[in-house]
Motif scaffolding. Structure first.
Motif, short mmCIF file in Angstrom:
data_model
loop_
_atom_site.label_atom_id
_atom_site.label_comp_id
_atom_site.label_asym_id
_atom_site.label_seq_id
_atom_site.Cartn_x
_atom_site.Cartn_y
_atom_site.Cartn_z
N PRO A 41 9.70 -8.80 24.50
CA PRO A 41 9.55 -10.38 24.08
C PRO A 41 8.12 -11.01 24.79
O PRO A 41 7.38 -11.75 24.04
CB PRO A 41 10.56 -10.94 24.70
CG PRO A 41 11.70 -10.21 24.85
CD PRO A 41 10.99 -8.84 25.23
N VAL A 59 16.77 -5.00 22.07
CA VAL A 59 16.56 -3.94 23.06
C VAL A 59 17.70 -2.67 22.72
O VAL A 59 17.45 -1.39 22.58
CB VAL A 59 16.54 -4.13 24.33
CG1 VAL A 59 16.87 -2.89 25.45
CG2 VAL A 59 15.44 -4.91 24.61
N GLU A 60 18.76 -3.17 22.49
CA GLU A 60 20.03 -1.86 22.21
C GLU A 60 19.61 -1.27 20.92
O GLU A 60 19.73 -0.21 20.68
CB GLU A 60 21.25 -2.56 22.10
CG GLU A 60 21.88 -3.37 23.26
CD GLU A 60 21.77 -2.48 24.50
OE1 GLU A 60 22.01 -1.34 24.62
OE2 GLU A 60 21.07 -2.78 25.45
N ARG A 106 17.01 -1.55 30.69
CA ARG A 106 17.37 -2.65 29.99
C ARG A 106 16.46 -3.87 30.53
O ARG A 106 15.91 -4.61 29.61
CB ARG A 106 18.91 -2.95 30.03
CG ARG A 106 19.69 -2.15 29.44
CD ARG A 106 21.20 -2.69 29.01
NE ARG A 106 21.55 -1.75 27.90
CZ ARG A 106 22.64 -0.85 28.22
NH1 ARG A 106 22.93 -0.36 29.60
NH2 ARG A 106 23.43 -0.12 27.23
N VAL A 107 16.52 -4.19 31.79
CA VAL A 107 15.78 -5.15 32.41
C VAL A 107 14.39 -5.28 31.99
O VAL A 107 13.84 -6.29 31.38
CB VAL A 107 16.15 -5.35 33.71
CG1 VAL A 107 14.91 -6.20 34.53
CG2 VAL A 107 17.53 -5.81 34.17
N LEU A 147 12.08 -11.54 16.62
CA LEU A 147 12.30 -11.51 18.20
C LEU A 147 11.38 -12.57 18.71
O LEU A 147 11.58 -13.29 19.81
CB LEU A 147 11.83 -10.18 18.61
CG LEU A 147 11.74 -9.99 20.01
CD1 LEU A 147 13.15 -9.86 20.67
CD2 LEU A 147 11.13 -8.61 20.21
N ARG A 151 13.92 -5.96 28.20
CA ARG A 151 14.36 -7.06 27.62
C ARG A 151 13.16 -8.34 28.07
O ARG A 151 13.17 -9.15 27.73
CB ARG A 151 15.54 -7.49 28.16
CG ARG A 151 16.84 -6.82 27.45
CD ARG A 151 17.97 -7.34 28.10
NE ARG A 151 19.02 -6.30 27.79
CZ ARG A 151 20.16 -6.48 28.30
NH1 ARG A 151 20.79 -7.14 29.32
NH2 ARG A 151 21.18 -5.66 27.74
N ARG A 190 19.77 -6.82 37.80
CA ARG A 190 19.34 -8.31 37.39
C ARG A 190 18.52 -9.10 38.46
O ARG A 190 17.53 -9.83 38.02
CB ARG A 190 20.58 -9.28 36.90
CG ARG A 190 21.08 -8.48 35.70
CD ARG A 190 21.83 -9.73 35.00
NE ARG A 190 22.02 -9.11 33.38
CZ ARG A 190 23.25 -8.95 32.94
NH1 ARG A 190 24.40 -9.66 33.73
NH2 ARG A 190 23.73 -8.43 31.72
N ALA A 220 16.56 -11.13 22.37
CA ALA A 220 16.06 -9.62 23.32
C ALA A 220 17.18 -8.65 23.57
O ALA A 220 16.87 -7.76 23.48
CB ALA A 220 15.31 -10.49 24.61
N GLY A 221 18.32 -9.13 24.15
CA GLY A 221 19.30 -8.40 24.47
C GLY A 221 19.83 -7.33 23.33
O GLY A 221 19.38 -6.24 23.22
N THR A 253 14.66 -8.94 38.09
CA THR A 253 14.15 -9.57 36.82
C THR A 253 12.91 -10.38 37.15
O THR A 253 11.76 -10.15 36.42
CB THR A 253 15.21 -10.43 36.14
OG1 THR A 253 16.46 -9.47 35.79
CG2 THR A 253 14.79 -10.94 34.81
#
Ligand code: HEM
Length: 400
Positions: free
Chosen positions: A361, A273-274, A353-354, A262, A357, A116, A269-270, A119
């Motif tokens: 977007p 992405v999943e 993920r970072v 989106l 995400r 994180r 966003a979270g 980011t």
């Protein structure tokens, strides 16, 4: 055990369905979560397509990831050729305790908190690439302009690979992963990356910098081991996220109502992405070998059997994900297997993920009129034989 048997592993997806696993795999799962699969050398392997069974096997130490046991391949007959064990440091194809020797020192470097903190850097790199795309004007190939460079810069910075060196080994790693390379070119690319990494480890020894590789110099890991670990991180970190970014954009463009959702709601966003990870499952299948006779959910599996785990199909299991073939960014089910499960569960998942995400977007917000520059059926897909699925290029355009 099901009587359902596949003739061979399907090699292509249905025309017009670039995001769905091959139809034969989806049908196999409808019959049973596990099917017999004849391999090229006559070995009777198994194909797991059900979510629960795939997840159980990934977490079960009676199933091995050791490279030397993977002597049967669904489409290649190795004949009498002995498959050697994974070289030192290449821990993806090892079991514990050998695997843990390499994974353990890395875990703390890829935690949620650490990733994180990156980011802001991902936002900066993303903005720079979007600026360049905007200045150059439409059309663009989203793979080269956006999807490849963002994960490449991040993994290079984490590992302390000088950015100027990125080009050479990125091409070499692409050569390993694209599924269209001759054996000769594969060996040449592997050798070139090994030579590059040997020089890199030597340079870090001579003058450590602030990065993951330099941090490991104080341990008892040898240079050869460090080289192997760096190779796995680079290979896994470059290709997977890049393909998720490009294929993810393609999937959003083909599902305009999801794309609009989106764009309208950054908080999506979270979960988005999943859902894209589940729906696309770019790391589509992995192999395990049974170390002993095992019975799982009433299915007997004999020692020595090679088991192909189709993560892409397991992630479309209707018993786990209602309406599995629908892309639904608001889906709440969670628990997909796109990053695997068990001791080999993706080490870089928080980094991925970072990146996803932030970058997806930002892309759709920067270009409100983003669209394909060619008909969807003309987008060049990677062949099924490639380990990681995706697009070779993604021509896009927008109103400048
Ligand atoms: C969306 C992007 C990604 C996907 C879908 C993905 C998927 C996976 C999967 C399914 C596995 C498990 C393999 C197995 O069970 O045999 C795995 C392992 C691994 N991934 Fe990722 N990955 C992604 C991004 C990354 C990134 C960015 C890194 C770089 C830091 C990374 C590093 C690794 C490593 C080192 C392993 C091996 C872990 C072990 O054997 O203990 N991955 N990945």
């Amino acid at each position: 055990m099901t009587e359902h048997a596949l003739p061979a592993l399907p090699t292509e997806r249905r025309p017009g369905c670039p995001f769905d696993p091959p139809q034969e795999l989806v049908e196999a799962r409808e019959h049973s979560p596990i099917s017999r699969l004849p391999f090229a050398d006559g070995h009777q392997g198994l194909l797991v397509t059900g979510y629960d069974l795939a997840r159980s096997i990934l977490a079960d130490p009676r199933f091995s990831s050791r490279k030397e046991l993977m002597k049967h391949h669904p489409t290649i007959d190795y004949g009498d050729i002995e498959v050697p064990p994974a070289p030192p440091g290449e821990f993806l194809l090892m079991d514990d305790p050998r695997h843990a020797r390499y994974r353990r020192p890395l875990v703390g470097k890829f935690t949620v908190r650490r990733m994180r903190l990156l980011t802001e850097r991902v936002q900066q790199i993303t903005a720079e690439h979007l600026d360049t795309m905007e200045q150059a004007g439409p059309p663009a190939d989203l793979v080269t302009a956006f999807a490849k460079p963002i994960p490449a810069i991040m993994i290079c910075e984490l590992l302390g690979v000088p950015y100027e060196d990125r080009g050479s080994f990125q091409d070499d790693i692409d050569t390993f992963m694209n599924g269209e390379t001759s054996d000769e070119d594969l060996i040449a690319a592997y050798t070139a990356v090994q030579e590059y990494l040997a020089a890199l480890v030597a340079a870090k020894r001579a003058g450590p910098t602030d990065d993951v590789l330099s941090d490991l110099l104080d341990s008892d890991l040898t240079d050869e081991e460090l080289r192997g670990m760096a190779l796995i991180l680079l290979a896994a970190g470059l290709d997977t996220t890049a393909n998720m970014l490009a294929l993810g954009t393609f999937a959003l463009l083909e599902n305009p109502e999801q794309l609009a959702a989106l764009r309208a709601d950054p908080a999506l966003a979270g979960p988005a992405v999943e859902e894209l990870l589940r729906y696309l499952s770019v790391a589509k299948q992995f192999v395990r070998v049974a170390l002993e006779d095992v019975e799982l959910g009433g299915h007997p599996i004999k020692a020595g059997t090679t088991v192909i785990l189709s993560l892409g199909t397991a992630n479309r299991d209707p018993e786990r994900f209602p309406g599995p073939h629908r892309l639904d960014l608001r889906r709440q089910d969670g628990g997909h297997l796109a990053f695997g499960h068990g001791i080999h569960q993706c080490l870089g998942q928080q980094l991925a993920r970072v990146e996803l995400r932030v970058a997806l977007p930002a892309l759709v917000q920067r270009f409100p009129t983003l669209r394909l520059a060619v008909p969807a059926e003309q987008v060049a897909l990677r062949p099924e034989i490639a380990d990681i699925y995706g697009v070779k290029s993604l021509p896009v355009t927008w109103d400048a």
